[in-house]
Design a protein around this motif. Sequence first.
Motif, PDB file in Angstrom:
ATOM      1  N   SER A 293       1.219  -1.288   0.010  1.00  0.00           N
ATOM      2  CA  SER A 293       0.028   0.129  -0.218  1.00  0.00           C
ATOM      3  C   SER A 293       0.934   1.429  -0.005  1.00  0.00           C
ATOM      4  O   SER A 293       0.561   2.431  -0.309  1.00  0.00           O
ATOM      5  CB  SER A 293      -1.382  -0.087   1.350  1.00  0.00           C
ATOM      6  OG  SER A 293      -0.694  -0.445   2.408  1.00  0.00           O
ATOM      7  N   GLY A 294       2.106   1.246   0.125  1.00  0.00           N
ATOM      8  CA  GLY A 294       3.041   1.755   0.493  1.00  0.00           C
ATOM      9  C   GLY A 294       3.220   3.007  -0.968  1.00  0.00           C
ATOM     10  O   GLY A 294       3.621   3.871  -0.819  1.00  0.00           O
ATOM     11  N   TYR A 295       3.657   1.848  -1.378  1.00  0.00           N
ATOM     12  CA  TYR A 295       4.548   2.441  -2.994  1.00  0.00           C
ATOM     13  C   TYR A 295       2.743   2.322  -3.907  1.00  0.00           C
ATOM     14  O   TYR A 295       3.812   3.269  -5.106  1.00  0.00           O
ATOM     15  CB  TYR A 295       5.363   1.514  -3.393  1.00  0.00           C
ATOM     16  CG  TYR A 295       5.863   0.031  -3.786  1.00  0.00           C
ATOM     17  CD1 TYR A 295       5.434  -0.166  -4.659  1.00  0.00           C
ATOM     18  CD2 TYR A 295       5.851  -0.476  -2.524  1.00  0.00           C
ATOM     19  CE1 TYR A 295       4.593  -1.346  -5.007  1.00  0.00           C
ATOM     20  CE2 TYR A 295       5.886  -2.485  -2.685  1.00  0.00           C
ATOM     21  CZ  TYR A 295       5.258  -2.894  -4.078  1.00  0.00           C
ATOM     22  OH  TYR A 295       4.987  -4.299  -4.052  1.00  0.00           O
ATOM     23  N   LEU A 296       2.271   1.124  -4.018  1.00  0.00           N
ATOM     24  CA  LEU A 296       1.364   1.155  -4.893  1.00  0.00           C
ATOM     25  C   LEU A 296       0.136   2.485  -4.391  1.00  0.00           C
ATOM     26  O   LEU A 296       0.044   3.055  -6.485  1.00  0.00           O
ATOM     27  CB  LEU A 296       0.261   0.556  -4.613  1.00  0.00           C
ATOM     28  CG  LEU A 296       1.084  -1.412  -5.331  1.00  0.00           C
ATOM     29  CD1 LEU A 296      -0.062  -2.695  -5.516  1.00  0.00           C
ATOM     30  CD2 LEU A 296       1.176  -0.794  -6.587  1.00  0.00           C
ATOM     31  N   VAL A 297      -0.237   2.813  -3.754  1.00  0.00           N
ATOM     32  CA  VAL A 297      -0.893   3.963  -4.049  1.00  0.00           C
ATOM     33  C   VAL A 297      -0.913   5.293  -4.204  1.00  0.00           C
ATOM     34  O   VAL A 297      -1.297   5.647  -5.060  1.00  0.00           O
ATOM     35  CB  VAL A 297      -1.996   3.985  -2.852  1.00  0.00           C
ATOM     36  CG1 VAL A 297      -2.613   5.637  -2.211  1.00  0.00           C
ATOM     37  CG2 VAL A 297      -2.143   2.273  -1.664  1.00  0.00           C
TER      38      VAL A 297
END
Length: 320
Positions: A293-297
């Motif tokens: 979630s930290g890099y996809l969002v």
Amino acid sequence: MMKKVTVLGGSGFVGSSVIARLDQAGYQVKVLTRRREQAKHLILLPNVQVVEANIHEPAALKAQLQGSDVVINLIGILHQTRDNGFEKMHHQFPRRVAQLCDELHIPRLLHMSALQASVNGPSEYLRSKAAGDLAVMEFSKKLHVTIFRPSVIFGTRDRFINLFAKLIQVVPVLALAMPQAKFQPIWVEDVAAAMVNSVEESATYGKTYELGGPAIMTLQQIIEAVMNTIHVQRPILGLNLKMSLMQGSFMQKLPIKLLSRDNVKSMQVDNVCQQPMANELCVVPTDMFAVISGYLVKNNPRGAYDQFRAAAGRVINARR
């Protein structure tokens, strides 16, 4: 302390994390790369030297390995090309590296393999990885060898989670090869930590370690997790083995190789560990959901909008 470490394949996804940890630990690190430009993100690290060299030229490789205390081989490919096939990259090259470590009296060799590598594996990829492991282990009486076999690796610069995230955003329906294939995704930082922690740990000498995360997931479950993370839902059309092989045959002919027939064959074997992470590696595997979630969002329109809105809210609140 073993101070001088030479890393082969260090400019790549996994290598970048390994080198950053080696640098933090105080090792003197030499990174060999075909193009120095590809490793420019490593040049600023204080203990890292980036050297442009053709590692497939035996004399050049020997010259660059000279004086090393440790060699870490991270070289690997998912798709064959006319110049670089599995046999050359996964079998013959590791054998040459091990031979040079023996000739140059370099005591320590760490080698990256793949989970489920086997001489009887269903794919050429897995069989070539196993051949490389056997070739390296032939030198285990002369060298301190450790082999690592990770499941699929995820992280900020990966070509797995990121690839599917981009694909999901542009296709109306996702035709998914081998949807029930099982994986045990592991964070790149956990892989890097396991390798760096083992450099001077004598308990790891002569051993092969399986590396996997805390959860076993089917490919379809991984894709659904990505969809939920980026808030984009697409119908998934799961393909059986025959259709998956057909898709692989078609896609391997495209200019950008996303999938090959050999990749599909690899997925016939569950990519999961047979044993938990060894205590001597000093790594507690990280949950995939806590990381992606930290890099996809940040990399999708909805996430970018949410981040912008949150930032705007902080500015407004700060002005009050």
